[in-house]
Write a protein that holds these residues in place. Structure first.
Motif, PDB file in Angstrom:
ATOM      1  N   VAL A   1      -3.745   3.240  -8.096  1.00  0.00           N
ATOM      2  CA  VAL A   1      -3.008   3.656  -6.887  1.00  0.00           C
ATOM      3  C   VAL A   1      -1.514   3.793  -7.166  1.00  0.00           C
ATOM      4  CG1 VAL A   1      -4.671   2.742  -5.221  1.00  0.00           C
ATOM      5  CG2 VAL A   1      -2.722   1.344  -5.859  1.00  0.00           C
TER       6      VAL A   1
ATOM      7  N   THR B   1       2.638  10.963   4.934  1.00  0.00           N
ATOM      8  CA  THR B   1       1.421  11.616   4.447  1.00  0.00           C
ATOM      9  C   THR B   1       0.425  11.863   5.586  1.00  0.00           C
ATOM     10  OG1 THR B   1       1.718  10.417   2.383  1.00  0.00           O
ATOM     11  CG2 THR B   1      -0.448  11.396   2.743  1.00  0.00           C
TER      12      THR B   1
ATOM     13  N   TYR C   1       0.689   6.655  -5.123  1.00  0.00           N
ATOM     14  CA  TYR C   1       1.711   6.538  -4.077  1.00  0.00           C
ATOM     15  C   TYR C   1       3.124   6.710  -4.638  1.00  0.00           C
ATOM     16  CZ  TYR C   1       1.632   1.386  -5.004  1.00  0.00           C
ATOM     17  OH  TYR C   1       1.644   0.131  -5.544  1.00  0.00           O
TER      18      TYR C   1
ATOM     19  N   ASN D   1       5.537  17.266 -13.143  1.00  0.00           N
ATOM     20  CA  ASN D   1       6.140  18.561 -12.784  1.00  0.00           C
ATOM     21  C   ASN D   1       7.647  18.421 -12.608  1.00  0.00           C
ATOM     22  OD1 ASN D   1       3.709  19.878 -12.786  1.00  0.00           O
ATOM     23  ND2 ASN D   1       3.480  19.963 -10.557  1.00  0.00           N
TER      24      ASN D   1
ATOM     25  N   GLY E   1       5.597   6.985   7.662  1.00  0.00           N
ATOM     26  CA  GLY E   1       4.537   7.874   8.153  1.00  0.00           C
ATOM     27  C   GLY E   1       4.796   9.300   7.715  1.00  0.00           C
TER      28      GLY E   1
ATOM     29  N   GLU F   1      -6.000  -3.310  -1.705  1.00  0.00           N
ATOM     30  CA  GLU F   1      -4.917  -3.171  -0.733  1.00  0.00           C
ATOM     31  C   GLU F   1      -5.459  -2.651   0.585  1.00  0.00           C
ATOM     32  OE1 GLU F   1      -2.754  -0.549  -3.280  1.00  0.00           O
ATOM     33  OE2 GLU F   1      -0.921  -1.651  -2.880  1.00  0.00           O
TER      34      GLU F   1
ATOM     35  N   GLY G   1      -0.087  15.512   1.316  1.00  0.00           N
ATOM     36  CA  GLY G   1       0.426  14.320   0.645  1.00  0.00           C
ATOM     37  C   GLY G   1       1.507  14.745  -0.332  1.00  0.00           C
ATOM     38  N   SER G   2       1.071  15.326  -1.451  1.00  0.00           N
ATOM     39  CA  SER G   2       2.063  15.822  -2.418  1.00  0.00           C
ATOM     40  C   SER G   2       2.935  16.888  -1.766  1.00  0.00           C
ATOM     41  CB  SER G   2       1.352  16.438  -3.630  1.00  0.00           C
ATOM     42  OG  SER G   2       0.514  15.489  -4.234  1.00  0.00           O
TER      43      SER G   2
HETATM   44  C1  LIG Z   1      -2.413   2.724  -1.536  1.00  0.00           C
HETATM   45  C2  LIG Z   1      -1.575   3.861  -1.024  1.00  0.00           C
HETATM   46  C3  LIG Z   1      -0.515   3.583  -0.181  1.00  0.00           C
HETATM   47  C4  LIG Z   1       0.253   4.633   0.349  1.00  0.00           C
HETATM   48  N1  LIG Z   1       1.239   4.338   1.255  1.00  0.00           N
HETATM   49  C5  LIG Z   1       1.865   5.358   1.903  1.00  0.00           C
HETATM   50  C6  LIG Z   1       2.767   5.098   2.995  1.00  0.00           C
HETATM   51  O1  LIG Z   1       3.040   3.940   3.318  1.00  0.00           O
HETATM   52  N2  LIG Z   1       3.269   6.147   3.679  1.00  0.00           N
HETATM   53  C7  LIG Z   1       2.982   7.453   3.357  1.00  0.00           C
HETATM   54  O2  LIG Z   1       3.492   8.356   4.015  1.00  0.00           O
HETATM   55  N3  LIG Z   1       2.151   7.740   2.312  1.00  0.00           N
HETATM   56  C8  LIG Z   1       1.587   6.720   1.595  1.00  0.00           C
HETATM   57  N4  LIG Z   1       0.694   6.997   0.573  1.00  0.00           N
HETATM   58  C9  LIG Z   1       0.359   8.379   0.304  1.00  0.00           C
HETATM   59  C10 LIG Z   1       0.788   8.902  -1.051  1.00  0.00           C
HETATM   60  O3  LIG Z   1       2.172   9.132  -1.089  1.00  0.00           O
HETATM   61  C11 LIG Z   1      -0.044  10.179  -1.289  1.00  0.00           C
HETATM   62  O4  LIG Z   1      -1.390   9.754  -1.451  1.00  0.00           O
HETATM   63  C12 LIG Z   1       0.389  10.941  -2.482  1.00  0.00           C
HETATM   64  O5  LIG Z   1       1.641  11.542  -2.238  1.00  0.00           O
HETATM   65  C13 LIG Z   1      -0.621  12.034  -2.872  1.00  0.00           C
HETATM   66  O6  LIG Z   1      -1.003  12.798  -1.776  1.00  0.00           O
HETATM   67  P1  LIG Z   1      -2.548  13.061  -1.449  1.00  0.00           P
HETATM   68  O7  LIG Z   1      -3.244  11.745  -1.454  1.00  0.00           O
HETATM   69  O8  LIG Z   1      -2.620  13.891  -0.222  1.00  0.00           O
HETATM   70  O9  LIG Z   1      -3.101  13.880  -2.678  1.00  0.00           O
HETATM   71  P2  LIG Z   1      -2.940  15.463  -2.894  1.00  0.00           P
HETATM   72  O10 LIG Z   1      -1.536  15.867  -2.657  1.00  0.00           O
HETATM   73  O11 LIG Z   1      -4.012  16.152  -2.120  1.00  0.00           O
HETATM   74  O12 LIG Z   1      -3.245  15.568  -4.444  1.00  0.00           O
HETATM   75  C14 LIG Z   1      -4.592  15.501  -4.979  1.00  0.00           C
HETATM   76  C15 LIG Z   1      -4.492  15.674  -6.484  1.00  0.00           C
HETATM   77  O13 LIG Z   1      -3.933  16.965  -6.792  1.00  0.00           O
HETATM   78  C16 LIG Z   1      -2.768  16.803  -7.596  1.00  0.00           C
HETATM   79  N5  LIG Z   1      -1.761  17.796  -7.218  1.00  0.00           N
HETATM   80  C17 LIG Z   1      -1.359  18.108  -5.958  1.00  0.00           C
HETATM   81  N6  LIG Z   1      -0.400  19.059  -5.987  1.00  0.00           N
HETATM   82  C18 LIG Z   1      -0.190  19.337  -7.307  1.00  0.00           C
HETATM   83  C19 LIG Z   1       0.690  20.231  -8.004  1.00  0.00           C
HETATM   84  N7  LIG Z   1       1.556  20.998  -7.345  1.00  0.00           N
HETATM   85  N8  LIG Z   1       0.643  20.255  -9.351  1.00  0.00           N
HETATM   86  C20 LIG Z   1      -0.215  19.445 -10.044  1.00  0.00           C
HETATM   87  N9  LIG Z   1      -1.090  18.583  -9.439  1.00  0.00           N
HETATM   88  C21 LIG Z   1      -1.064  18.546  -8.092  1.00  0.00           C
HETATM   89  C22 LIG Z   1      -2.264  15.394  -7.309  1.00  0.00           C
HETATM   90  O14 LIG Z   1      -1.499  14.891  -8.385  1.00  0.00           O
HETATM   91  C23 LIG Z   1      -3.574  14.633  -7.131  1.00  0.00           C
HETATM   92  O15 LIG Z   1      -4.102  14.272  -8.378  1.00  0.00           O
HETATM   93  C24 LIG Z   1      -0.044   5.956  -0.012  1.00  0.00           C
HETATM   94  C25 LIG Z   1      -1.113   6.227  -0.886  1.00  0.00           C
HETATM   95  C26 LIG Z   1      -1.870   5.194  -1.389  1.00  0.00           C
HETATM   96  C27 LIG Z   1      -3.020   5.512  -2.304  1.00  0.00           C
END
Ligand SMILES: Cc1cc2nc3c(=O)[nH]c(=O)nc-3n(C[C@H](O)[C@H](O)[C@H](O)COP(=O)(O)OP(=O)(O)OC[C@H]3O[C@@H](n4cnc5c(N)ncnc54)[C@H](O)[C@@H]3O)c2cc1C
Length: 387
Positions: free
Chosen positions: A362, A125, A366, A375, A123, A204, A130-131
């Protein structure tokens, strides 16, 4: 350069293949169709073999199996399409708890996870982080020996079947974001937790999870208060125990060749007569060998006790991007029929290429998106400055 595996690893490969032949039945594969890449019976059988424990370092009290053997395990399981999401989370959480957890967590959480009876989920994100995971806003507020948790997590995969969630919370909003985070292992049957399904285009199922005045005792905290970043880093470290074996395109190549041999083109020809198609198939095979090279290198480094860091990032990036490229090529080869989805009568390759085409994106999200991974590589491998 000698790329061969140790005799023990090769002997273990035979054991894993025999296990797969016996236990990865059509029913097990069928059970993942709803989108949860886990089968409890199959998971338990792997645990009974000691394979979950094997990925936990010996110095922490785990099985401490050679990372090359763990690579062989993951490689064979992935090539066979086995459901192993539960395994990855289990070994990472068990290792984190053994390294940083208190006695309560070590006694309550680790044994059932390692013997395959309990499942865990991540848990981290949130809808707005997320990132930038350190920007988490789910709060944990202390009240004596208890904590009250409020907030929302996104993408808590497997939460609907898991017993625990490794939860990242904010405990101090007054300090720089990395310094005000605390982790808990929260039993998912605690009152105040709601789990809602999130279905992806890749078929998924993940979850959005809501925490509404969830009260848990301090014994469920892992690591120091405001020391969550150290727990996060420990998690990354333990990924190495099950590193390397990522070959999602591999299982498709033979099927793509067979499909290309059958897909009609002009006259008496089929897609395989098209030089472009043949080139794409060969390029996919080359990519697969490159991915293997990365994977074997990371597992080799881990077996030497080296933290591989950027090598793992390069593997992840290469595999995810190659997977997307290959599935697009294979889908195009099949023409419009390639769009027929899983189990549609007449779908080429049973619709599996379409299924993988929708799943591939995906994998570049993830575990860290491809942009974030680039990066990391730009800084750690190429020495480029941070923008
Ligand atoms: C199917 C699936 C399963 C997952 N399972 C889990 C889980 O079990 N537990 C959990 O905690 N999380 C989980 N995740 C979350 C996953 O780790 C995040 O979706 C991922 O880290 C990206 O975060 P975000 O979706 O908030 O995208 P954002 O961080 O909002 O990013 C949006 C876009 O902007 C880009 N971006 C963001 N920051 C930068 C930067 N500094 N430089 C360049 N580009 C950037 C990203 O690459 C992306 O293209 C899952 C995601 C998916 C899709």
């Amino acid at each position: 350069m000698d790329f061969s595996f140790t005799p023990q690893a090769e002997a273990f490969r035979v054991e894993v293949k025999d296990f797969i032949a016996e236990h990865l039945t059509p029913d097990v594969l069928e059970s993942t169709r709803e989108g949860t890449i886990h089968n409890q019976e199959f998971h338990k059988k792997m645990a009974d073999r000691g394979w979950l424990n094997g990925a936990v370092p010996a110095e922490l009290g785990g099985g401490g199996r050679d990372p090359l053997e763990m690579l062989v395990l993951v490689e064979e399981l992935q090539l066979a399409g086995a459901p192993i999401d539960g395994m990855g989370v289990a070994v990472i959480v068990a290792a984190i708890v053994l390294e940083l957890g208190n006695d309560h967590l070590k006694e309550t959480v680790v044994p059932p996870i390692i013997n395959g009876d309990a499942l865990c989920s991540f848990g981290y994100t949130e809808p707005d982080s997320g990132s930038d995971v350190a920007a988490a806003t789910t709060t944990a507020v202390r009240d004596g020996d208890e904590w009250t948790i409020n907030g929302q997590k996104m993408w808590t995969t497997m939460a609907h079947i898991a017993d625990y969630v490794l939860l990242l919370t904010r405990t101090n909003p007054e300090v720089p974001k990395h310094k005000g985070l605390t982790f808990f292992i929260v039993p998912l049957d605690t009152p105040g937790i709601e789990i809602q399904p999130v279905h992806t285009m890749g078929t998924e199922r993940s979850n959005a999870t809501f925490y509404d005045n969830v009260r848990i005792g301090d014994e469920w905290r892992i690591g120091e208060v405001d020391g969550g970043w150290a727990v996060m880093k420990a998690g990354l470290k333990f990924e190495r125990g099950i590193a390397g074996g990522q070959f999602p395109s591999a299982m498709l190549i033979d099927a793509a060749i067979a499909a290309a041999e059958a897909a009609p083109r002009e006259g008496d020809t089929t897609a395989i007569d098209d030089p472009r198609v043949r080139e794409q198939i060969v390029r996919a095979m080359i990519d697969l060998e490159v991915a293997r090279g990365f994977a074997y290198k990371t597992a080799f480094l881990a077996s030497q006790g080296v933290m591989f860091g950027v090598d793992g990032s390069m593997l992840k990036l290469f595999v995810a991007e190659a997977y997307k490229k290959h599935t697009q090529w294979f889908l195009e080869m099949l023409g419009s029929e390639g769009l027929l989805s899983l189990d549609t009568p007449g779908a080429p390759v049973g619709g599996h290429i379409d299924e993988h085409f929708r799943h591939a994106p995906v994998t570049s999200i993830y575990g860290g998106t491809s942009e974030i991974t680039r990066n990391l590589i730009a800084g750690a491998h190429l020495g480029l400055p941070r923008s």
